[in-house]
Design a protein around this motif. Structure first.
Motif, PDB file in Angstrom:
ATOM      1  N   ASN A  90     -42.241 -18.282   9.706  1.00  0.00           N
ATOM      2  CA  ASN A  90     -42.383 -19.335  10.707  1.00  0.00           C
ATOM      3  C   ASN A  90     -41.335 -20.435  10.522  1.00  0.00           C
ATOM      4  O   ASN A  90     -41.167 -21.279  11.403  1.00  0.00           O
ATOM      5  CB  ASN A  90     -43.784 -19.959  10.619  1.00  0.00           C
ATOM      6  CG  ASN A  90     -44.879 -18.948  10.906  1.00  0.00           C
ATOM      7  OD1 ASN A  90     -45.008 -18.469  12.026  1.00  0.00           O
ATOM      8  ND2 ASN A  90     -45.655 -18.606   9.886  1.00  0.00           N
ATOM      9  N   LYS A  91     -40.677 -20.418   9.374  1.00  0.00           N
ATOM     10  CA  LYS A  91     -39.716 -21.473   9.048  1.00  0.00           C
ATOM     11  C   LYS A  91     -38.287 -20.978   9.256  1.00  0.00           C
ATOM     12  O   LYS A  91     -37.884 -19.964   8.684  1.00  0.00           O
ATOM     13  CB  LYS A  91     -39.896 -21.937   7.590  1.00  0.00           C
ATOM     14  CG  LYS A  91     -41.337 -22.265   7.208  1.00  0.00           C
ATOM     15  CD  LYS A  91     -41.955 -23.325   8.123  1.00  0.00           C
ATOM     16  CE  LYS A  91     -43.454 -23.484   7.880  1.00  0.00           C
ATOM     17  NZ  LYS A  91     -44.074 -24.441   8.822  1.00  0.00           N
ATOM     18  N   LEU A  92     -37.551 -21.693  10.092  1.00  0.00           N
ATOM     19  CA  LEU A  92     -36.139 -21.399  10.257  1.00  0.00           C
ATOM     20  C   LEU A  92     -35.408 -21.877   9.011  1.00  0.00           C
ATOM     21  O   LEU A  92     -35.637 -22.995   8.538  1.00  0.00           O
ATOM     22  CB  LEU A  92     -35.569 -22.103  11.482  1.00  0.00           C
ATOM     23  CG  LEU A  92     -34.114 -21.733  11.792  1.00  0.00           C
ATOM     24  CD1 LEU A  92     -34.037 -20.355  12.446  1.00  0.00           C
ATOM     25  CD2 LEU A  92     -33.469 -22.792  12.683  1.00  0.00           C
ATOM     26  N   LEU A  93     -34.523 -21.034   8.488  1.00  0.00           N
ATOM     27  CA  LEU A  93     -33.857 -21.310   7.221  1.00  0.00           C
ATOM     28  C   LEU A  93     -32.355 -21.414   7.422  1.00  0.00           C
ATOM     29  O   LEU A  93     -31.756 -20.664   8.198  1.00  0.00           O
ATOM     30  CB  LEU A  93     -34.169 -20.221   6.206  1.00  0.00           C
ATOM     31  CG  LEU A  93     -35.657 -19.958   5.938  1.00  0.00           C
ATOM     32  CD1 LEU A  93     -35.838 -18.752   5.037  1.00  0.00           C
ATOM     33  CD2 LEU A  93     -36.317 -21.195   5.331  1.00  0.00           C
ATOM     34  N   LEU A  94     -31.752 -22.325   6.685  1.00  0.00           N
ATOM     35  CA  LEU A  94     -30.308 -22.508   6.745  1.00  0.00           C
ATOM     36  C   LEU A  94     -29.614 -21.467   5.868  1.00  0.00           C
ATOM     37  O   LEU A  94     -30.034 -21.201   4.735  1.00  0.00           O
ATOM     38  CB  LEU A  94     -29.941 -23.912   6.261  1.00  0.00           C
ATOM     39  CG  LEU A  94     -28.476 -24.311   6.420  1.00  0.00           C
ATOM     40  CD1 LEU A  94     -28.123 -24.480   7.888  1.00  0.00           C
ATOM     41  CD2 LEU A  94     -28.192 -25.600   5.659  1.00  0.00           C
ATOM     42  N   ASP A  95     -28.541 -20.888   6.387  1.00  0.00           N
ATOM     43  CA  ASP A  95     -27.722 -19.945   5.633  1.00  0.00           C
ATOM     44  C   ASP A  95     -27.100 -20.662   4.437  1.00  0.00           C
ATOM     45  O   ASP A  95     -26.408 -21.669   4.608  1.00  0.00           O
ATOM     46  CB  ASP A  95     -26.616 -19.408   6.556  1.00  0.00           C
ATOM     47  CG  ASP A  95     -25.730 -18.364   5.896  1.00  0.00           C
ATOM     48  OD1 ASP A  95     -25.914 -18.068   4.703  1.00  0.00           O
ATOM     49  OD2 ASP A  95     -24.826 -17.841   6.597  1.00  0.00           O
ATOM     50  N   PRO A  96     -27.328 -20.177   3.199  1.00  0.00           N
ATOM     51  CA  PRO A  96     -26.700 -20.831   2.039  1.00  0.00           C
ATOM     52  C   PRO A  96     -25.180 -20.863   2.117  1.00  0.00           C
ATOM     53  O   PRO A  96     -24.543 -21.683   1.454  1.00  0.00           O
ATOM     54  CB  PRO A  96     -27.167 -19.974   0.860  1.00  0.00           C
ATOM     55  CG  PRO A  96     -28.415 -19.316   1.329  1.00  0.00           C
ATOM     56  CD  PRO A  96     -28.205 -19.073   2.796  1.00  0.00           C
ATOM     57  N   TYR A  97     -24.584 -19.962   2.914  1.00  0.00           N
ATOM     58  CA  TYR A  97     -23.129 -19.900   3.058  1.00  0.00           C
ATOM     59  C   TYR A  97     -22.628 -20.588   4.332  1.00  0.00           C
ATOM     60  O   TYR A  97     -21.478 -20.387   4.730  1.00  0.00           O
ATOM     61  CB  TYR A  97     -22.667 -18.444   3.062  1.00  0.00           C
ATOM     62  CG  TYR A  97     -22.533 -17.835   1.681  1.00  0.00           C
ATOM     63  CD1 TYR A  97     -21.283 -17.501   1.164  1.00  0.00           C
ATOM     64  CD2 TYR A  97     -23.645 -17.571   0.891  1.00  0.00           C
ATOM     65  CE1 TYR A  97     -21.149 -16.925  -0.095  1.00  0.00           C
ATOM     66  CE2 TYR A  97     -23.528 -17.003  -0.362  1.00  0.00           C
ATOM     67  CZ  TYR A  97     -22.277 -16.680  -0.861  1.00  0.00           C
ATOM     68  OH  TYR A  97     -22.145 -16.117  -2.112  1.00  0.00           O
ATOM     69  N   ALA A  98     -23.463 -21.408   4.948  1.00  0.00           N
ATOM     70  CA  ALA A  98     -23.063 -22.100   6.177  1.00  0.00           C
ATOM     71  C   ALA A  98     -21.803 -22.927   5.951  1.00  0.00           C
ATOM     72  O   ALA A  98     -21.728 -23.722   5.012  1.00  0.00           O
ATOM     73  CB  ALA A  98     -24.197 -22.996   6.660  1.00  0.00           C
ATOM     74  N   ARG A  99     -20.810 -22.736   6.825  1.00  0.00           N
ATOM     75  CA  ARG A  99     -19.545 -23.476   6.709  1.00  0.00           C
ATOM     76  C   ARG A  99     -19.573 -24.798   7.468  1.00  0.00           C
ATOM     77  O   ARG A  99     -18.708 -25.654   7.276  1.00  0.00           O
ATOM     78  CB  ARG A  99     -18.403 -22.629   7.256  1.00  0.00           C
ATOM     79  CG  ARG A  99     -17.634 -21.806   6.257  1.00  0.00           C
ATOM     80  CD  ARG A  99     -18.455 -20.800   5.503  1.00  0.00           C
ATOM     81  NE  ARG A  99     -17.590 -19.900   4.732  1.00  0.00           N
ATOM     82  CZ  ARG A  99     -18.037 -18.920   3.994  1.00  0.00           C
ATOM     83  NH1 ARG A  99     -19.341 -18.698   3.898  1.00  0.00           N
ATOM     84  NH2 ARG A  99     -17.201 -18.154   3.328  1.00  0.00           N
ATOM     85  N   ARG A 100     -20.522 -24.930   8.343  1.00  0.00           N
ATOM     86  CA  ARG A 100     -20.637 -26.162   9.119  1.00  0.00           C
ATOM     87  C   ARG A 100     -22.075 -26.311   9.569  1.00  0.00           C
ATOM     88  O   ARG A 100     -22.749 -25.313   9.850  1.00  0.00           O
ATOM     89  CB  ARG A 100     -19.704 -26.121  10.340  1.00  0.00           C
ATOM     90  CG  ARG A 100     -19.721 -27.382  11.190  1.00  0.00           C
ATOM     91  CD  ARG A 100     -18.733 -27.282  12.341  1.00  0.00           C
ATOM     92  NE  ARG A 100     -18.853 -28.407  13.264  1.00  0.00           N
ATOM     93  CZ  ARG A 100     -18.175 -28.535  14.394  1.00  0.00           C
ATOM     94  NH1 ARG A 100     -17.311 -27.592  14.749  1.00  0.00           N
ATOM     95  NH2 ARG A 100     -18.349 -29.594  15.175  1.00  0.00           N
ATOM     96  N   LEU A 101     -22.571 -27.540   9.613  1.00  0.00           N
ATOM     97  CA  LEU A 101     -23.936 -27.814  10.056  1.00  0.00           C
ATOM     98  C   LEU A 101     -23.912 -28.557  11.382  1.00  0.00           C
ATOM     99  O   LEU A 101     -23.064 -29.423  11.616  1.00  0.00           O
ATOM    100  CB  LEU A 101     -24.686 -28.658   9.024  1.00  0.00           C
ATOM    101  CG  LEU A 101     -24.740 -28.129   7.582  1.00  0.00           C
ATOM    102  CD1 LEU A 101     -25.641 -29.021   6.746  1.00  0.00           C
ATOM    103  CD2 LEU A 101     -25.208 -26.692   7.544  1.00  0.00           C
ATOM    104  N   ALA A 102     -24.847 -28.202  12.248  1.00  0.00           N
ATOM    105  CA  ALA A 102     -25.025 -28.907  13.521  1.00  0.00           C
ATOM    106  C   ALA A 102     -26.392 -29.576  13.510  1.00  0.00           C
ATOM    107  O   ALA A 102     -27.411 -28.922  13.281  1.00  0.00           O
ATOM    108  CB  ALA A 102     -24.926 -27.936  14.689  1.00  0.00           C
TER     109      ALA A 102
END
Length: 691
Positions: A90-102
């Protein structure tokens, strides 16, 4: 969209010009779903199950996904906190390898995998969707035009002078930085700041954390923020709050401009913990992706975390995939962003194994052999809060370390404490008692008096007690052991005698810092008398308390910029200060590395070192090569003047005074060998031998 297997070889979202490969590690998940969002991050457009799993990496390739696409993950698996598993799709998770956040995190109870307020606490299960309040990862195009002129400065270790600064706090109050650049990456490389760095003579800017971060809920509710940034959620993404548009390109543009000016850029990096906190913290990324892999869990009760950091949990770099993430992150910042070095927060945690700190830990071994990292500067904060966490001097020869022994000794000495001359002598000559082993040299010691954590230099001589009331913790936070001296009055004063004494003590500390062997680190703002009103833990003060006040710039007495610049030039002039061989005393041929002298210019003997309440120390650093000049340094921390003699040396006809911190005008003077002069109370003097 056409979905194919893609590859597991590169984690994160990788755009190849035609489409994007998505890859996420999770050893204990049952299913991984990729969630694509609209350009505002408000509406989930599509949910796609990643089709392949290779060596615990879930992956898939979408041919029509291009840069700018917002995404996140939902990871399915057991919710069994008592066994270390905390999956909740149920929880949206951030990619640990995200290069940019919005977007920014908007706090709500939906970010917790358990029902907040439940009697079962984190053993309960929450089914609310948190996606609307979550920042999203963004697919990026990593290409960047560095220009043909962009060259890394590659400053030698021994020539390095570090300037520690916060991206926003450095320029937010700087009038000669364009208003639209104040507090941003661009402000760091504005003409005014580059000119200032050049005046100081610093070679390397060390930035407080710029990895993507979140503000703790408890701080937001107090209308505060995690200003310093030691609350990382994204190890690959430059923090967006310091950029007006594309943070990755804004950051790289700043690095390129600083490099063009010959200035290196180091990052303070926080791989020891994440923003998810303890077992009652939110589920934002790592915890929901694979809690049992990413974190140190207690062997006897994996519901709870081993907390070596004081932040609720600790990242487990003994796991190969977690270690890979950290190494990939470091290489990314070097290769894609051209970073020149790293300072590792609570580095002991990174080198922990099952039996505590290990000099042969996987992380240290991986660093040692990595060809990309071989050319960059590596600095450890060599402690954490766990058992056996204090490891100053224990890191491998590739590393330098923050030397808190230098800080505490010199603070005590210039605050008036006696019987420290033996300890001071070691700290001024590279701390051989800590670092002279395994081929290490003086550059292993990063000397500092003040850093972001603690009093500023002005406050060190203005307050005996911390004043952290603005933090909202009833002044309980922050260190109680500051070795400070308010010079007779707590806080600001118009008493001219106290003002003059405080100024001289600031100059003494800066002079010692730059004349000491090892690498000097200067805290931004100390050159202009910046004060935090006695707050020694301004981590949450994104305001006038935490920002550098430049009011003292150009103001007589307060502005020590040119004073620092003068001593950094002395440091360059005398290579023995920047030595990379440990000192010895008198040699058979009459040459010497260092001579320790009494006020009568005799070489010190054991009883001289044990002089009761001794506060006077004098020594000569011999030339590195024939024909170079020696430098004679005098430190007088006594509250009264002390008469001393200039040493007699056959090859030198006179001693030229280079420095007297009690002399406002720094008047030149020559002294004959053997002649007497006086060290004013609480002063630093330096002389050069002249043939």
């Amino acid at each position: 969209m056409r979905l194919t297997a893609g590859t597991s070889s590169r984690l994160g979202a990788s755009w190849d010009g035609r489409g994007t490969n998505f890859a996420l590690f999770s050893a204990n998940a049952h299913k991984v779903e990729l969630c694509l969002f609209d350009s505002q991050g408000r509406r989930e457009l599509e949910r796609i199950e990643l089709p392949e799993r290779t060596e615990d990496v879930w992956h898939g390739y979408l041919n029509d996904v291009s840069p700018g696409q917002l995404y996140g993950y939902r990871v399915h698996g057991p919710y069994e906190p008592e066994h270390g598993h905390r999956f909740n799709a149920n929880k949206l998770l951030l990619d640990p390898y995200a290069r940019r956040l919005a977007g920014r995190l908007v706090w709500s109870d939906a970010h917790f995998a358990y029902r907040t307020g439940s009697a079962r606490e984190d053993l309960s299960f929450d089914r609310r969707d948190n996606a609307r309040g979550m920042p999203k990862a963004v697919v990026v195009d990593e290409t960047f035009n560095w220009g043909r002129r962009e060259m890394r400065p590659n400053v030698p270790w021994e020539d390095t002078i570090i300037y520690e600064a916060h991206v926003k706090g450095l320029t937010q109050k700087r009038d000669d930085v364009p208003p639209n650049l104040r507090g941003t990456y661009g402000g760091l490389s504005s003409p005014a700041m580059i000119e200032h760095f050049k005046r100081l003579g610093v070679t390397t800017i060390e930035l407080l954390p710029v990895h993507g971060l979140i503000d703790d809920r408890v701080l937001v509710e107090k209308k505060l923020s995690n200003y310093w940034g030691y609350n990382t959620l994204a190890f690959f993404a430059p923090e967006a709050r310091y950029a007006q548009d594309n943070p990755l390109d804004a950051f790289r543009t700043t690095v390129a401009r600083l490099h063009d000016a010959g200035i290196e850029v180091m990052l303070d990096v926080v791989y020891n913990h994440t923003a998810e906190g303890d077992h009652m913290g939110p589920t934002l990324s790592f915890r929901g992706i694979d809690n049992a892999s990413y974190y140190w869990l207690r062997p006897d009760n994996p519901r709870f975390y081993d907390d070596f950091t004081g932040c609720g949990s600790s990242v487990n770099l003994t796991h190969p995939r977690v270690l890979q993430m950290v190494m990939d992150s470091l290489r990314y910042w070097v290769e894609i962003c051209h970073i020149d070095g790293f300072r590792f927060d609570l580095a002991t945690t990174l080198a922990r194994g099952p039996n505590g700190f290990d000099r042969n830990a996987a992380f240290l071994t991986a660093i040692r052999q990595d060809p990309v990292l071989a050319s960059v500067k590596l600095v450890a904060e060599p402690w954490d809060l766990g058992l056996g966490g204090y490891q100053v001097g224990a890191f491998p020869s590739q590393w330098s370390e923050w030397n808190d022994r230098y800080r505490s000794t010199m603070r005590r000495y210039w605050s008036g404490e006696g019987s420290l001359i033996g300890e001071v002598s070691r700290r001024m000559t590279g701390s051989s008692d800590l670092f002279n082993h395994d081929g290490r040299t003086q550059r292993a010691s990063v000397n500092h008096i003040t850093v972001h954590d603690g009093f500023t230099l002005a406050d060190l001589f203005s307050y005996n007690e911390k004043h952290n009331e603005a933090n909202g913790e009833d002044n309980r936070d922050g260190s109680n052991h500051n070795h400070s001296n308010n010079c007779g009055h707590e806080g600001p004063t118009d008493d001219e005698g106290i003002v003059v004494l405080r100024r001289q003590l600031r100059k003494n500390q800066l002079a010692c810092l730059l004349l000491a062997q090892g690498l000097p680190l200067i805290l931004a703002g100390d050159e202009v008398g910046n004060s935090q009103s006695g707050n020694n833990n301004a981590y949450c003060q994104d305001n006038e308390i935490g920002w550098v006040s430049w009011a003292g710039l150009g103001r007589e007495g307060d502005d020590l910029t040119d004073f620092i610049g003068y001593i950094t030039e002395l440091r360059r002039r005398f290579p023995q200060i920047r030595a990379h061989r440990w000192l010895d005393g008198r040699r058979v041929d009459g040459s010497y590395g260092v001579l320790w002298l009494t006020p009568a210019a005799d070489e010190m003997e054991e009883q001289d070192w044990n002089f009761p309440e001794g506060r006077f120390l004098a020594y000569v650093l011999g030339p590195v090569e024939h024909g170079q000049a020696p430098i004679f340094i005098v430190l007088n921390a006594a509250p009264e003047p002390i008469v001393f003699k200039l040493p007699k040396m056959a090859e030198y006809a006179s001693w030229q005074q280079l420095l007297n911190t009690a002399d406002v005008e720094q008047k030149a003077a020559d002294f004959a060998p053997g002649s007497e002069t006086t060290a004013p109370p609480r002063s630093v003097l330096a002389f050069a031998g002249s043939a």
